[in-house]
Scaffold this active site. Structure first.
Site, PDB file in Angstrom:
ATOM      1  N   HIS A 175       0.822  -1.218   0.000  1.00 49.34           N
ATOM      2  CA  HIS A 175       0.000   0.000   0.000  1.00 49.34           C
ATOM      3  C   HIS A 175       0.849   1.259   0.000  1.00 49.34           C
ATOM      4  CE1 HIS A 175      -3.834  -1.996   0.316  1.00 49.34           C
ATOM      5  NE2 HIS A 175      -3.455  -2.677   1.385  1.00 49.34           N
TER       6      HIS A 175
ATOM      7  N   ASP B  31      -8.516  -4.799   6.641  1.00 48.54           N
ATOM      8  CA  ASP B  31      -9.124  -5.619   5.595  1.00 48.54           C
ATOM      9  C   ASP B  31     -10.055  -6.666   6.186  1.00 48.54           C
ATOM     10  OD1 ASP B  31      -8.297  -4.855   2.857  1.00 48.54           O
ATOM     11  OD2 ASP B  31      -6.298  -5.082   3.671  1.00 48.54           O
TER      12      ASP B  31
ATOM     13  N   GLU C 144      -6.318 -11.654   6.653  1.00 52.40           N
ATOM     14  CA  GLU C 144      -7.050 -10.393   6.512  1.00 52.40           C
ATOM     15  C   GLU C 144      -8.480 -10.601   6.030  1.00 52.40           C
ATOM     16  OE1 GLU C 144      -4.391  -7.135   4.882  1.00 52.40           O
ATOM     17  OE2 GLU C 144      -3.488  -8.901   3.941  1.00 52.40           O
TER      18      GLU C 144
ATOM     19  N   ARG D  57       6.885  -6.208   3.640  1.00 50.89           N
ATOM     20  CA  ARG D  57       5.634  -6.786   3.165  1.00 50.89           C
ATOM     21  C   ARG D  57       5.642  -6.728   1.656  1.00 50.89           C
ATOM     22  NH1 ARG D  57      -0.532  -5.191   4.831  1.00 50.89           N
ATOM     23  NH2 ARG D  57      -0.024  -3.232   3.765  1.00 50.89           N
TER      24      ARG D  57
ATOM     25  N   ASP E 197      16.240 -11.606  -2.856  1.00 49.63           N
ATOM     26  CA  ASP E 197      17.561 -11.362  -3.414  1.00 49.63           C
ATOM     27  C   ASP E 197      18.100  -9.972  -3.057  1.00 49.63           C
ATOM     28  OD1 ASP E 197      17.825 -13.872  -4.456  1.00 49.63           O
ATOM     29  OD2 ASP E 197      17.396 -13.326  -6.527  1.00 49.63           O
TER      30      ASP E 197
END
Length: 266
Positions: free
Chosen positions: A50, A180, A154, A75, A89
Protein backbone atom coordinates in the site's frame (compact mmCIF):
# COMPACT_ATOMS: atom_id res chain seq x y z
CA UNK A 1 36.31 -13.41 4.87
CA UNK A 2 32.89 -15.11 5.30
CA UNK A 3 30.07 -12.81 6.38
CA UNK A 4 27.28 -13.55 8.85
CA UNK A 5 23.71 -12.44 8.42
CA UNK A 6 21.57 -10.97 11.19
CA UNK A 7 19.28 -13.29 13.16
CA UNK A 8 15.88 -13.68 11.55
CA UNK A 9 12.68 -12.20 12.97
CA UNK A 10 11.68 -15.74 13.95
CA UNK A 11 14.84 -16.14 16.02
CA UNK A 12 14.59 -12.71 17.61
CA UNK A 13 11.01 -13.24 18.77
CA UNK A 14 11.85 -16.69 20.11
CA UNK A 15 14.76 -15.26 22.10
CA UNK A 16 12.76 -12.33 23.55
CA UNK A 17 11.24 -12.36 27.01
CA UNK A 18 8.57 -9.82 26.02
CA UNK A 19 6.37 -9.01 23.02
CA UNK A 20 7.91 -7.07 20.14
CA UNK A 21 6.74 -3.53 19.39
CA UNK A 22 7.13 -2.14 15.88
CA UNK A 23 5.95 0.33 13.28
CA UNK A 24 5.32 0.66 9.57
CA UNK A 25 7.60 2.52 7.19
CA UNK A 26 5.43 3.48 4.24
CA UNK A 27 7.00 6.71 3.00
CA UNK A 28 9.64 5.09 0.81
CA UNK A 29 12.23 7.34 2.44
CA UNK A 30 15.52 5.77 3.60
CA UNK A 31 16.00 8.79 5.86
CA UNK A 32 12.71 8.18 7.68
CA UNK A 33 13.48 4.46 7.80
CA UNK A 34 16.78 5.22 9.50
CA UNK A 35 15.13 7.65 11.93
CA UNK A 36 12.64 4.92 12.87
CA UNK A 37 15.38 2.29 13.10
CA UNK A 38 17.14 4.26 15.82
CA UNK A 39 13.98 4.85 17.87
CA UNK A 40 14.34 1.87 20.18
CA UNK A 41 11.47 -0.07 18.60
CA UNK A 42 12.02 -3.76 17.94
CA UNK A 43 10.92 -4.08 14.32
CA UNK A 44 10.00 -2.11 11.22
CA UNK A 45 7.64 -3.10 8.44
CA UNK A 46 8.70 -1.74 5.04
CA UNK A 47 5.50 -1.90 3.02
CA UNK A 48 5.25 -2.63 -0.69
CA UNK A 49 1.52 -3.39 -0.81
CA UNK A 50 0.00 0.00 0.00
CA UNK A 51 2.85 2.40 -0.66
CA UNK A 52 5.05 3.67 -3.46
CA UNK A 53 7.96 1.45 -2.45
CA UNK A 54 9.85 -0.20 -5.30
CA UNK A 55 12.68 -2.74 -5.35
CA UNK A 56 15.17 0.13 -5.43
CA UNK A 57 13.62 2.02 -2.51
CA UNK A 58 13.35 -1.14 -0.43
CA UNK A 59 17.01 -1.88 -1.06
CA UNK A 60 18.21 1.50 0.19
CA UNK A 61 15.94 1.27 3.23
CA UNK A 62 17.34 -2.15 4.12
CA UNK A 63 20.83 -0.68 3.80
CA UNK A 64 19.88 2.37 5.89
CA UNK A 65 18.53 0.34 8.82
CA UNK A 66 21.18 -2.41 8.76
CA UNK A 67 23.40 -0.58 11.24
CA UNK A 68 20.68 -0.48 13.92
CA UNK A 69 19.44 -3.14 16.37
CA UNK A 70 16.03 -3.44 14.73
CA UNK A 71 14.44 -6.24 12.71
CA UNK A 72 13.28 -5.06 9.26
CA UNK A 73 10.34 -6.91 7.69
CA UNK A 74 9.26 -6.33 4.11
CA UNK A 75 5.63 -6.79 3.16
CA UNK A 76 5.64 -7.99 -0.42
CA UNK A 77 2.94 -6.62 -2.75
CA UNK A 78 1.30 -10.03 -3.23
CA UNK A 79 1.79 -13.76 -2.85
CA UNK A 80 3.78 -13.87 -6.07
CA UNK A 81 6.77 -16.13 -6.66
CA UNK A 82 8.69 -13.65 -8.80
CA UNK A 83 8.14 -10.72 -6.43
CA UNK A 84 9.19 -12.81 -3.44
CA UNK A 85 12.32 -14.00 -5.25
CA UNK A 86 13.36 -10.45 -6.12
CA UNK A 87 12.77 -9.11 -2.62
CA UNK A 88 14.68 -11.97 -1.03
CA UNK A 89 17.56 -11.36 -3.41
CA UNK A 90 17.65 -7.72 -2.25
CA UNK A 91 18.66 -9.09 1.13
CA UNK A 92 15.31 -9.00 2.89
CA UNK A 93 15.42 -11.83 5.43
CA UNK A 94 11.98 -11.31 6.94
CA UNK A 95 8.89 -11.28 4.73
CA UNK A 96 5.21 -10.63 5.32
CA UNK A 97 2.92 -12.01 2.63
CA UNK A 98 -0.52 -10.35 2.57
CA UNK A 99 -3.97 -11.79 1.98
CA UNK A 100 -3.32 -15.42 2.88
CA UNK A 101 -6.69 -17.09 3.44
CA UNK A 102 -5.95 -20.80 3.12
CA UNK A 103 -3.30 -23.41 3.86
CA UNK A 104 -2.68 -23.81 0.12
CA UNK A 105 -1.89 -20.11 -0.19
CA UNK A 106 0.43 -20.38 2.82
CA UNK A 107 2.21 -23.36 1.23
CA UNK A 108 2.66 -21.35 -1.98
CA UNK A 109 4.31 -18.55 0.00
CA UNK A 110 6.65 -21.01 1.68
CA UNK A 111 7.58 -22.58 -1.66
CA UNK A 112 8.48 -19.16 -3.05
CA UNK A 113 11.05 -18.70 -0.27
CA UNK A 114 12.71 -22.12 -0.68
CA UNK A 115 15.19 -23.33 -3.26
CA UNK A 116 14.44 -26.59 -5.09
CA UNK A 117 13.65 -29.31 -4.33
CA UNK A 118 11.72 -27.90 -1.33
CA UNK A 119 10.39 -24.92 -3.29
CA UNK A 120 10.72 -22.84 -6.42
CA UNK A 121 12.92 -19.88 -5.55
CA UNK A 122 15.20 -19.02 -8.44
CA UNK A 123 18.94 -19.40 -7.79
CA UNK A 124 20.86 -16.16 -8.11
CA UNK A 125 22.82 -15.85 -4.90
CA UNK A 126 26.11 -15.10 -6.60
CA UNK A 127 24.51 -11.96 -8.04
CA UNK A 128 22.51 -10.91 -5.01
CA UNK A 129 22.78 -9.05 -1.73
CA UNK A 130 20.90 -11.93 -0.02
CA UNK A 131 24.11 -14.01 0.09
CA UNK A 132 26.29 -10.90 0.06
CA UNK A 133 27.46 -11.97 -3.40
CA UNK A 134 28.42 -15.46 -2.19
CA UNK A 135 30.27 -14.13 0.85
CA UNK A 136 27.89 -15.95 3.21
CA UNK A 137 29.13 -19.52 3.50
CA UNK A 138 26.62 -22.23 2.55
CA UNK A 139 23.88 -19.70 1.82
CA UNK A 140 22.25 -21.94 -0.79
CA UNK A 141 22.16 -24.91 1.56
CA UNK A 142 21.11 -22.95 4.66
CA UNK A 143 19.04 -20.09 3.25
CA UNK A 144 15.86 -21.25 5.02
CA UNK A 145 17.61 -20.70 8.35
CA UNK A 146 18.18 -17.04 7.46
CA UNK A 147 14.59 -16.36 6.32
CA UNK A 148 11.51 -15.70 8.41
CA UNK A 149 8.08 -15.93 6.77
CA UNK A 150 5.02 -14.27 8.23
CA UNK A 151 1.67 -14.65 6.48
CA UNK A 152 -1.10 -12.12 6.91
CA UNK A 153 -4.68 -13.13 7.67
CA UNK A 154 -7.05 -10.39 6.51
CA UNK A 155 -10.31 -12.11 5.58
CA UNK A 156 -13.12 -13.97 7.29
CA UNK A 157 -12.07 -17.08 5.34
CA UNK A 158 -8.56 -16.69 6.71
CA UNK A 159 -9.89 -16.54 10.26
CA UNK A 160 -11.70 -19.84 9.77
CA UNK A 161 -8.56 -21.40 8.24
CA UNK A 162 -6.15 -19.94 10.81
CA UNK A 163 -5.28 -23.27 12.43
CA UNK A 164 -4.51 -24.89 9.07
CA UNK A 165 -2.50 -21.86 7.93
CA UNK A 166 -0.43 -21.78 11.12
CA UNK A 167 0.25 -25.51 10.86
CA UNK A 168 2.00 -25.15 7.49
CA UNK A 169 5.68 -26.03 7.78
CA UNK A 170 7.73 -22.95 6.94
CA UNK A 171 5.20 -20.43 8.22
CA UNK A 172 6.94 -18.83 11.18
CA UNK A 173 4.29 -16.32 12.25
CA UNK A 174 0.85 -14.99 11.44
CA UNK A 175 0.03 -11.27 11.30
CA UNK A 176 -3.60 -10.17 11.49
CA UNK A 177 -4.79 -7.14 9.52
CA UNK A 178 -7.94 -5.76 11.19
CA UNK A 179 -8.60 -3.17 8.46
CA UNK A 180 -9.12 -5.62 5.59
CA UNK A 181 -10.60 -8.13 8.01
CA UNK A 182 -13.27 -5.66 9.08
CA UNK A 183 -14.08 -4.99 5.43
CA UNK A 184 -14.32 -8.73 4.75
CA UNK A 185 -16.79 -9.00 7.62
CA UNK A 186 -19.00 -6.19 6.29
CA UNK A 187 -17.69 -3.73 8.88
CA UNK A 188 -15.50 -1.49 6.71
CA UNK A 189 -13.51 1.01 8.76
CA UNK A 190 -14.54 -0.54 12.09
CA UNK A 191 -11.30 -2.21 13.11
CA UNK A 192 -12.22 -2.19 16.80
CA UNK A 193 -15.79 -3.46 16.38
CA UNK A 194 -16.37 -6.25 18.93
CA UNK A 195 -16.91 -8.81 16.16
CA UNK A 196 -13.61 -7.84 14.55
CA UNK A 197 -11.63 -7.99 17.78
CA UNK A 198 -13.25 -11.34 18.55
CA UNK A 199 -12.12 -12.62 15.15
CA UNK A 200 -8.59 -11.35 15.78
CA UNK A 201 -8.47 -13.14 19.11
CA UNK A 202 -9.82 -16.30 17.47
CA UNK A 203 -6.78 -16.20 15.17
CA UNK A 204 -4.53 -15.63 18.18
CA UNK A 205 -5.83 -18.79 19.84
CA UNK A 206 -5.44 -20.92 16.72
CA UNK A 207 -1.92 -19.71 15.97
CA UNK A 208 -0.74 -20.02 19.56
CA UNK A 209 -2.11 -23.58 19.67
CA UNK A 210 0.10 -24.34 16.65
CA UNK A 211 3.14 -23.03 18.50
CA UNK A 212 3.69 -20.11 16.14
CA UNK A 213 4.08 -16.38 16.85
CA UNK A 214 1.13 -14.08 16.18
CA UNK A 215 0.93 -10.34 15.66
CA UNK A 216 -1.51 -7.60 14.72
CA UNK A 217 -1.89 -3.97 13.66
CA UNK A 218 -3.12 -1.70 16.44
CA UNK A 219 -2.32 1.98 16.04
CA UNK A 220 -4.62 2.93 18.94
CA UNK A 221 -2.66 2.53 22.22
CA UNK A 222 -5.60 1.10 24.17
CA UNK A 223 -6.28 -1.45 21.43
CA UNK A 224 -2.60 -2.38 21.30
CA UNK A 225 -2.57 -2.91 25.08
CA UNK A 226 -5.63 -5.14 24.81
CA UNK A 227 -4.00 -7.25 22.11
CA UNK A 228 -0.81 -7.59 24.13
CA UNK A 229 -2.95 -8.77 27.04
CA UNK A 230 -4.63 -11.26 24.69
CA UNK A 231 -1.26 -12.82 23.87
CA UNK A 232 0.11 -10.97 20.84
CA UNK A 233 3.80 -11.67 20.30
CA UNK A 234 4.32 -8.59 18.12
CA UNK A 235 2.22 -5.50 17.42
CA UNK A 236 2.60 -2.65 14.94
CA UNK A 237 1.66 0.48 16.88
CA UNK A 238 2.19 3.22 14.29
CA UNK A 239 3.45 4.27 10.87
CA UNK A 240 5.82 6.96 9.69
CA UNK A 241 3.28 8.67 7.45
CA UNK A 242 0.50 8.47 10.07
CA UNK A 243 2.75 9.93 12.76
CA UNK A 244 3.70 12.81 10.47
CA UNK A 245 0.08 13.40 9.46
CA UNK A 246 -1.22 13.55 13.02
CA UNK A 247 1.71 15.61 14.31
CA UNK A 248 1.44 18.17 11.50
CA UNK A 249 -2.32 18.43 12.10
CA UNK A 250 -1.63 19.06 15.78
CA UNK A 251 0.72 21.91 14.86
CA UNK A 252 -1.93 23.42 12.60
CA UNK A 253 -4.57 23.09 15.31
CA UNK A 254 -2.25 24.71 17.84
CA UNK A 255 -1.16 27.70 15.79
CA UNK A 256 -3.98 28.16 13.21
CA UNK A 257 -7.74 28.15 13.57
CA UNK A 258 -8.51 24.81 11.93
CA UNK A 259 -11.00 22.01 12.15
CA UNK A 260 -9.76 20.13 15.22
CA UNK A 261 -11.74 16.96 14.68
CA UNK A 262 -9.57 13.93 15.29
CA UNK A 263 -8.66 11.55 12.49
CA UNK A 264 -7.87 7.89 12.73
CA UNK A 265 -4.27 6.85 12.09
CA UNK A 266 -5.32 3.51 10.60
Amino acid sequence: MPLRLAPSFREQIADSDRPFVGMWVCSGSPLLAEVAAGSGLDWLLIDMEHSANTLESVLVQLQAVAAYPVAPLVRVPSNDTVAIKQILDLGAQNLIVPMVSSADEARAAVAATRYPPEGMRGVGSALARSARWNRVDRYLQESAQHISLTVQIETAAGVEAAADIAAVDGVDAVFVGPSDLSASMGLLGQQTHPEVTAAVEKVFAAVKAAGKAVGVNAFDPATADAYFAAGADFVAVGADVALLARASEALAARFIATDDSSRASY
